[in-house]
Design an enzyme around this catalytic site. Structure first.
Site, PDB file in Angstrom:
ATOM      1  N   HIS A  34      -9.495   0.991   4.827  1.00  0.00           N
ATOM      2  CA  HIS A  34      -8.328   1.270   5.573  1.00  0.00           C
ATOM      3  C   HIS A  34      -8.530   2.272   6.687  1.00  0.00           C
ATOM      4  O   HIS A  34      -9.282   3.277   6.671  1.00  0.00           O
ATOM      5  CB  HIS A  34      -7.105   1.921   4.493  1.00  0.00           C
ATOM      6  CG  HIS A  34      -5.739   1.985   5.051  1.00  0.00           C
ATOM      7  ND1 HIS A  34      -5.479   3.088   6.005  1.00  0.00           N
ATOM      8  CD2 HIS A  34      -4.918   1.167   5.067  1.00  0.00           C
ATOM      9  CE1 HIS A  34      -4.236   2.601   6.404  1.00  0.00           C
ATOM     10  NE2 HIS A  34      -3.808   1.456   5.820  1.00  0.00           N
ATOM     11  N   SER A  52       3.467  -2.060  10.495  1.00  0.00           N
ATOM     12  CA  SER A  52       4.740  -2.147  10.849  1.00  0.00           C
ATOM     13  C   SER A  52       5.563  -3.273  10.409  1.00  0.00           C
ATOM     14  O   SER A  52       6.525  -3.752  11.125  1.00  0.00           O
ATOM     15  CB  SER A  52       5.023  -1.754  12.291  1.00  0.00           C
ATOM     16  OG  SER A  52       4.298  -0.610  12.544  1.00  0.00           O
ATOM     17  N   GLU A  83      -5.494  -5.335  10.353  1.00  0.00           N
ATOM     18  CA  GLU A  83      -4.268  -4.299  10.866  1.00  0.00           C
ATOM     19  C   GLU A  83      -4.746  -3.396  12.178  1.00  0.00           C
ATOM     20  O   GLU A  83      -5.679  -2.594  12.114  1.00  0.00           O
ATOM     21  CB  GLU A  83      -4.419  -3.279   9.841  1.00  0.00           C
ATOM     22  CG  GLU A  83      -4.286  -3.641   8.589  1.00  0.00           C
ATOM     23  CD  GLU A  83      -3.441  -2.866   7.342  1.00  0.00           C
ATOM     24  OE1 GLU A  83      -2.437  -2.843   7.148  1.00  0.00           O
ATOM     25  OE2 GLU A  83      -4.154  -1.679   7.227  1.00  0.00           O
ATOM     26  N   ASN A 108       0.868  -1.122  -0.015  1.00  0.00           N
ATOM     27  CA  ASN A 108       0.085  -0.111   0.035  1.00  0.00           C
ATOM     28  C   ASN A 108       0.794   1.261   0.057  1.00  0.00           C
ATOM     29  O   ASN A 108       1.493   1.486   0.881  1.00  0.00           O
ATOM     30  CB  ASN A 108      -0.817   0.153   1.382  1.00  0.00           C
ATOM     31  CG  ASN A 108      -1.614   1.498   1.263  1.00  0.00           C
ATOM     32  OD1 ASN A 108      -1.816   2.217   0.436  1.00  0.00           O
ATOM     33  ND2 ASN A 108      -2.254   1.454   2.427  1.00  0.00           N
ATOM     34  N   TRP A 109       1.098   1.829  -1.149  1.00  0.00           N
ATOM     35  CA  TRP A 109       2.023   3.040  -1.086  1.00  0.00           C
ATOM     36  C   TRP A 109       1.352   4.316  -0.579  1.00  0.00           C
ATOM     37  O   TRP A 109       2.103   5.118  -0.545  1.00  0.00           O
ATOM     38  CB  TRP A 109       2.333   3.269  -2.690  1.00  0.00           C
ATOM     39  CG  TRP A 109       3.205   2.366  -3.257  1.00  0.00           C
ATOM     40  CD1 TRP A 109       3.551   1.283  -2.730  1.00  0.00           C
ATOM     41  CD2 TRP A 109       3.724   2.507  -4.696  1.00  0.00           C
ATOM     42  NE1 TRP A 109       4.381   0.386  -3.750  1.00  0.00           N
ATOM     43  CE2 TRP A 109       4.654   1.307  -4.953  1.00  0.00           C
ATOM     44  CE3 TRP A 109       3.705   3.296  -5.751  1.00  0.00           C
ATOM     45  CZ2 TRP A 109       5.368   1.112  -6.106  1.00  0.00           C
ATOM     46  CZ3 TRP A 109       4.453   3.279  -7.032  1.00  0.00           C
ATOM     47  CH2 TRP A 109       5.252   2.201  -7.032  1.00  0.00           C
ATOM     48  N   LYS A 110       0.065   4.268  -0.330  1.00  0.00           N
ATOM     49  CA  LYS A 110      -0.540   5.502   0.368  1.00  0.00           C
ATOM     50  C   LYS A 110      -0.246   6.407  -0.649  1.00  0.00           C
ATOM     51  O   LYS A 110      -0.249   6.380  -1.812  1.00  0.00           O
ATOM     52  CB  LYS A 110       0.099   5.640   1.707  1.00  0.00           C
ATOM     53  CG  LYS A 110       0.108   4.564   2.471  1.00  0.00           C
ATOM     54  CD  LYS A 110       0.098   4.764   3.934  1.00  0.00           C
ATOM     55  CE  LYS A 110       0.167   3.552   4.893  1.00  0.00           C
ATOM     56  NZ  LYS A 110       0.035   3.748   6.401  1.00  0.00           N
ATOM     57  N   GLY A 130       2.956  -1.240   4.308  1.00  0.00           N
ATOM     58  CA  GLY A 130       2.575   0.369   4.136  1.00  0.00           C
ATOM     59  C   GLY A 130       4.119   0.859   3.796  1.00  0.00           C
ATOM     60  O   GLY A 130       4.497   0.694   2.669  1.00  0.00           O
TER      61      GLY A 130
HETATM   62  C1  PEP Z   1      -0.895   0.419   6.484  1.00  0.00           C
HETATM   63  O1  PEP Z   1      -1.072   1.618   6.312  1.00  0.00           O
HETATM   64  O2  PEP Z   1      -1.694  -0.485   5.861  1.00  0.00           O
HETATM   65  C2  PEP Z   1       0.357  -0.297   6.950  1.00  0.00           C
HETATM   66  C3  PEP Z   1       0.477  -1.448   7.117  1.00  0.00           C
HETATM   67  O3  PEP Z   1       1.346   0.699   7.193  1.00  0.00           O
HETATM   68  P1  PEP Z   1       2.689   0.372   7.969  1.00  0.00           P
HETATM   69  O4  PEP Z   1       3.329  -0.672   7.158  1.00  0.00           O
HETATM   70  O5  PEP Z   1       3.398   1.504   7.362  1.00  0.00           O
HETATM   71  O6  PEP Z   1       2.504   0.330   9.308  1.00  0.00           O
END
Ligand code: PEP
Length: 252
Positions: free
Chosen positions: A96, A212, A166, A9-11, A233
């Site tokens: 999300h 994370s 998540e 997920n590149w956001k 992410g």
């Molecule tokens: C996310 O936003 O879906 C996510 C898992 O972020 P991160 O890996 O940066 O915690």
């Protein structure tokens, strides 16, 4: 060895098409070498059409980070699942926590999941508790969130749905959830899915963990957390880290 699913997920990153293309090329080259891992990249909308060439799709699936619940009409700024399907998008992230915290309710999520499925696309439905309490109330809240978010999914389409567990407190954090706790949560989620879809159908639903993840912790989370894959992410736009992650996950 079971095929794992890694979703990036590149956001809202990166800010230029040039950089996005560079990251995508590196990921695609790595994904071609994997035997047991299916990679799905969810870039921001403007980059999608650049990445969905038929060649790229062989090794990397393309997902979107959201979609609207209607097919077309007077909905300024929205993008429909039908448009995404027409481009060649195979997956859409729905619900999300960053969208839920901006006001997206379970009911809205449920409508989006329904319309994504109707378009023949896999919804990646994000669920997770905001915080934990010592009485286990977060389990009830999670159960309600899952049931409400999947309220419009016909039982026979359970296999098309991907759940991304998540825990909100583990997103954008320093550490992910402990793998042994992820395993407990995976069992809990599968029980909720069995309530909704029936035991047999529930086993066909893919369950991912997100929060994370990096190349160091990913293999342990897959093996000890007993998940079907990961939603990644920040690490998904960090080329060296994500390439290492894909290599490491492919061999566990
Ligand atoms: C996310 O936003 O879906 C996510 C898992 O972020 P991160 O890996 O940066 O915690």
């Amino acid at each position: 060895m079971k095929r794992k699913i890694i979703v990036g997920n590149w956001k809202m990153n990166p800010t230029t098409l040039e950089e996005a293309s560079h990251i995508f090329k590196k990921v695609k080259n790595m994904a071609q070498k994997l035997n047991y891992t299916h990679v799905i990249i969810c870039p921001p909308f403007p980059y999608i059409s650049k990445f969905v060439s038929s060649k790229a799709k062989i090794s990397v699936g393309i997902g979107a980070q959201d979609a609207f619940s209607e097919e077309s009409g007077s909905f300024t700024g929205e993008v429909s699942p039908a448009m995404l399907r027409d481009l060649g998008v195979s997956h859409v992230i729905v619900g999300h926590s960053e969208r839920r915290s901006a006001g997206e309710s379970d009911e809205v999520v449920a409508k989006k999941v329904q319309s994504v499925l109707e378009a023949g696309i896999h919804p990646i439905v994000c669920v997770g508790e905001k915080e934990r309490d010592s009485h286990g109330l977060y389990l009830d809240a999670l159960k309600v969130q899952i049931k409400n978010s999947l309220a419009k999914v016909p039982k026979k389409l359970a296999s098309q749905v991907i759940i991304a567990y998540e825990p909100v407190w583990a997103i954008d954090a320093k550490e992910p959830m402990e793998p042994s706790v992820i395993e407990e949560m995976t069992i809990f989620i599968r029980k909720v899915l069995a309530d909704i879809f029936g035991q047999e159908n529930a086993l066909k639903t893919t369950v991912l963990y997100g929060g994370s993840i990096n190349f160091r912790n990913a293999p342990d989370i897959i093996t000890r957390g007993k998940v079907d894959g990961l939603l990644v992410g920040r690490e998904s736009v960090n080329i060296p880290g994500f390439i290492e992650l894909l290599k490491a996950v492919d061999v566990v």
